[in-house]
Design a protein around this motif. Sequence first.
Motif, PDB file in Angstrom:
ATOM      1  N   LEU A 220       0.845  -1.181   0.000  1.00  0.00           N
ATOM      2  CA  LEU A 220       0.000   0.000   0.000  1.00  0.00           C
ATOM      3  C   LEU A 220       0.888   1.241   0.000  1.00  0.00           C
ATOM      4  N   ALA A 221       0.855   1.977  -1.112  1.00  0.00           N
ATOM      5  CA  ALA A 221       1.721   3.139  -1.273  1.00  0.00           C
ATOM      6  C   ALA A 221       1.052   4.422  -0.818  1.00  0.00           C
ATOM      7  N   ASP A 222      -0.299   4.481  -0.947  1.00  0.00           N
ATOM      8  CA  ASP A 222      -0.991   5.711  -0.596  1.00  0.00           C
ATOM      9  C   ASP A 222      -2.459   5.415  -0.326  1.00  0.00           C
ATOM     10  N   ALA A 223      -3.088   6.281   0.474  1.00  0.00           N
ATOM     11  CA  ALA A 223      -4.518   6.188   0.765  1.00  0.00           C
ATOM     12  C   ALA A 223      -5.021   7.606   0.977  1.00  0.00           C
ATOM     13  N   THR A 224      -6.082   7.982   0.279  1.00  0.00           N
ATOM     14  CA  THR A 224      -6.519   9.366   0.268  1.00  0.00           C
ATOM     15  C   THR A 224      -7.402   9.717   1.463  1.00  0.00           C
ATOM     16  N   GLY A 225      -7.452  11.029   1.762  1.00  0.00           N
ATOM     17  CA  GLY A 225      -8.355  11.548   2.776  1.00  0.00           C
ATOM     18  C   GLY A 225      -7.886  11.303   4.198  1.00  0.00           C
ATOM     19  N   LYS A 226      -8.642  11.859   5.139  1.00  0.00           N
ATOM     20  CA  LYS A 226      -8.305  11.744   6.557  1.00  0.00           C
ATOM     21  C   LYS A 226      -8.334  10.291   7.026  1.00  0.00           C
ATOM     22  N   GLN A 227      -9.371   9.550   6.582  1.00  0.00           N
ATOM     23  CA  GLN A 227      -9.463   8.146   6.995  1.00  0.00           C
ATOM     24  C   GLN A 227      -8.392   7.298   6.325  1.00  0.00           C
ATOM     25  N   GLY A 228      -7.980   7.672   5.122  1.00  0.00           N
ATOM     26  CA  GLY A 228      -6.872   6.996   4.468  1.00  0.00           C
ATOM     27  C   GLY A 228      -5.570   7.190   5.222  1.00  0.00           C
ATOM     28  N   ARG A 229      -5.348   8.418   5.690  1.00  0.00           N
ATOM     29  CA  ARG A 229      -4.138   8.689   6.484  1.00  0.00           C
ATOM     30  C   ARG A 229      -4.154   7.896   7.782  1.00  0.00           C
TER      31      ARG A 229
END
Length: 309
Positions: A220-229
């Motif tokens: 997993l390289a990236d996850a968007t948004g506040k919940q992704g962070r």
Amino acid sequence: MADLLEVAKSILKSNLNIQESEQVLIVADPESREAATIFYEAGVALGNETMLMEMMTRTKSGEEPPKPVAEAMKAADVILCITYHSLTHTKARKDASAAGARVATMPGITMDMLQEGAITADYSEVEQLTNEYCGLLEDGETVTISKSGSQLSFSIKGRKAIPSTGVFRNKGESGNLPSGESYIAPIENSANGTIFVDGSIAGIGVVSEPVLLTVEDGRLADATGKQGRRLLELLGDGNGRIIAEFGIGTNKNARLTGNVLEDEKVYGTVHIAFGSNKPFGGTNEAGVHIDCVIIEPTVEIDGKGLDLK
């Protein structure tokens, strides 16, 4: 309370096939004490030697229980892990199963969930659907998930599919309760692409907006948004970010509630997880395992569409 006691007794008898001479261990934590106590009382009411062990709450799903709990698990016949975070994909659970225990993990179970939703399913239907999807996974080599313009592909070649039916009749069988999923460990470095998670994320809840996950060579390289962070924080910077699981929900009574124990069982959904998968046929150990639920995606196995409705 009397009604819940009867529900708990029915689960012990019907789902866990409890026998007269068997010893029951209930592993709990402060957050799950109320539900755990009901199952303790149910075991006592059935006349079985029943033990309740309460440990400190783990910090995340997949984190190992303390050694005294792990040792007790290996000595019991029937185990219910009624905890806030999941013990499903821990070495302690795997070792208990290897020792012959039948293990039901119930992470985040609520009093409502003991009366409504997935627990009320026709488990003969759940078994049939679960085994059907497991057969398709066992025969497959490549899975592609598409959702709203995103697409994630990975290999499952040579990996064994796991049926989680919610019914544990034989020594060594284990899974979630309530249940209903067919799952498999993808080849760890094979996943590439993006996928929108629009259902829920374990430990976070129902997503407020779709989270776009970017996966490169299984990580997993990236996850968007506040919940992704928040997801990235829970997984850490190490092996927690490696793809661990692909699962298909098979319980038609399950509801999307924000509790992943029920969310990942919803018929018409699939989920991917990151972190540990060694307990069910993978190679990664990470001390964390977090599921991400996707609602009504398009799924193909070796180019053939999978019917999720």
